[in-house]
Design a protein around this motif. Structure first.
Motif, PDB file in Angstrom:
ATOM      1  N   ARG A  53       0.826  -1.210   0.000  1.00 52.12           N
ATOM      2  CA  ARG A  53       0.000   0.000   0.000  1.00 52.12           C
ATOM      3  C   ARG A  53       0.858   1.257   0.000  1.00 52.12           C
ATOM      4  O   ARG A  53       0.682   2.150  -0.842  1.00 52.12           O
ATOM      5  CB  ARG A  53      -0.931  -0.007   1.218  1.00 52.12           C
ATOM      6  CG  ARG A  53      -1.785   1.254   1.364  1.00 52.12           C
ATOM      7  CD  ARG A  53      -2.660   1.181   2.600  1.00 52.12           C
ATOM      8  NE  ARG A  53      -1.888   1.236   3.833  1.00 52.12           N
ATOM      9  CZ  ARG A  53      -1.601   2.368   4.485  1.00 52.12           C
ATOM     10  NH1 ARG A  53      -2.009   3.541   4.005  1.00 52.12           N
ATOM     11  NH2 ARG A  53      -0.901   2.341   5.608  1.00 52.12           N
ATOM     12  N   VAL A  54       1.807   1.348   0.930  1.00 48.53           N
ATOM     13  CA  VAL A  54       2.656   2.534   1.036  1.00 48.53           C
ATOM     14  C   VAL A  54       3.896   2.404   0.158  1.00 48.53           C
ATOM     15  O   VAL A  54       4.302   3.349  -0.520  1.00 48.53           O
ATOM     16  CB  VAL A  54       3.052   2.781   2.500  1.00 48.53           C
ATOM     17  CG1 VAL A  54       4.060   3.922   2.605  1.00 48.53           C
ATOM     18  CG2 VAL A  54       1.822   3.092   3.339  1.00 48.53           C
ATOM     19  N   GLY A  55       4.501   1.216   0.138  1.00 51.95           N
ATOM     20  CA  GLY A  55       5.755   1.034  -0.595  1.00 51.95           C
ATOM     21  C   GLY A  55       5.631   1.316  -2.081  1.00 51.95           C
ATOM     22  O   GLY A  55       6.508   1.965  -2.675  1.00 51.95           O
ATOM     23  N   ILE A  56       4.550   0.860  -2.688  1.00 48.84           N
ATOM     24  CA  ILE A  56       4.363   1.098  -4.122  1.00 48.84           C
ATOM     25  C   ILE A  56       4.166   2.588  -4.386  1.00 48.84           C
ATOM     26  O   ILE A  56       4.751   3.159  -5.310  1.00 48.84           O
ATOM     27  CB  ILE A  56       3.175   0.273  -4.652  1.00 48.84           C
ATOM     28  CG1 ILE A  56       3.530  -1.222  -4.639  1.00 48.84           C
ATOM     29  CG2 ILE A  56       2.780   0.716  -6.056  1.00 48.84           C
ATOM     30  CD1 ILE A  56       2.372  -2.138  -5.002  1.00 48.84           C
ATOM     31  N   ALA A  57       3.340   3.237  -3.567  1.00 45.83           N
ATOM     32  CA  ALA A  57       3.098   4.675  -3.761  1.00 45.83           C
ATOM     33  C   ALA A  57       4.366   5.483  -3.529  1.00 45.83           C
ATOM     34  O   ALA A  57       4.637   6.454  -4.250  1.00 45.83           O
ATOM     35  CB  ALA A  57       1.987   5.140  -2.817  1.00 45.83           C
TER      36      ALA A  57
END
Length: 243
Positions: A53-57
């Motif tokens: 969720r956060v890593g890709i963004a």
């Protein structure tokens, strides 16, 4: 071995839907901006990267991101979305990744998945081992809601909505807790699930950081930078590795 609950295939497959509100731009964008600022021109390592969720963004914002994740099914979901994002399967207290990072981070209360104080201390030390001098360790964590317990109460609600009821139970002597989830299904029935945790106070986090050679740089109530007070239900804390 780790004391963390293991997120199995069924949990991984429904995780993004169950946590859809956490993907909302007004929730995700401030977190990404906060972390990107702390990463600067360096690399970032996410402990317990989950389905990304956060890593890709954060990677899409221009930061070079690597992840550590205990659950292979969660990694499989992440790689269907972002096949080239490197993830090492292992626990966040002991698993090593090659190289140094300007930022190591943990979001969405995930350090509490480690259910012993010793493992949580090792998580801080593992973060410090990965950080370059001057690098930062960032944790997003809720403040235990035990002040909300009426006398004799067994549980405190953290979410009551048409599709989900969530209750936390606490053992105040051991700092162990369980989140109980009652999630409404399409046919009107409810699915029960539970996750276990060890809650940590902000001051205890600071002591763990000190043991790892990290010093508190800042603490705010949320990713938007709201000042942290005694009434804040959560905190985002930044510790810096001594140069």
């Amino acid at each position: 071995m780790t004391s963390s609950d293991y997120w199995d295939e069924a949990t991984a497959q429904r995780y993004d839907v169950a946590c859809a509100d956490m993907f909302a731009p007004d929730v995700l964008a401030p977190a990404v901006e906060f972390l990107a600022t702390r990463a600067g021109e360096g690399r970032a390592l996410e402990f317990a990267i989950g389905t990304g969720r956060v890593g890709i963004a954060l990677r899409e914002s221009g930061v070079d991101v690597v992840g550590i994740e205990l659950s292979q099914p969660m990694v499989d979901v992440l790689h269907r979305k972002e096949p080239d994002l490197p993830v090492v399967v292992g626990d966040m207290a002991t698993t090593r990744v090659e190289g140094e990072f300007s930022l190591v981070y943990l979001v969405f209360n995930t350090i509490a998945n480690l259910r012993t104080q010793a493992e949580q201390v090792e998580c801080f030390r593992n973060a410090a081992r990965h950080l370059a001098p001057g690098g930062r360790f960032v944790i997003e964590l809720w403040v235990p809601g035990i002040r909300r317990f009426p006398p004799g109460s067994a549980a405190v609600p953290f979410d009551v909505s048409p599709g989900h009821v969530g209750l936390d139970t606490y053992d105040l002597a051991t700092q162990q807790g369980t989140s109980h989830h009652y999630t409404r299904q399409e046919d009107g029935t409810f699915r029960y699930g539970e996750t276990n945790f060890r809650f940590i106070w902000p001051a205890e986090c600071d002591l763990m950081a000190q043991l790892a050679g990290l010093e508190l740089e800042t603490r705010v109530a949320d990713w938007d930078g709201t000042p942290f007070t005694g009434d804040s239900p959560s905190h985002v804390s930044v510790w810096r590795k001594r140069p």
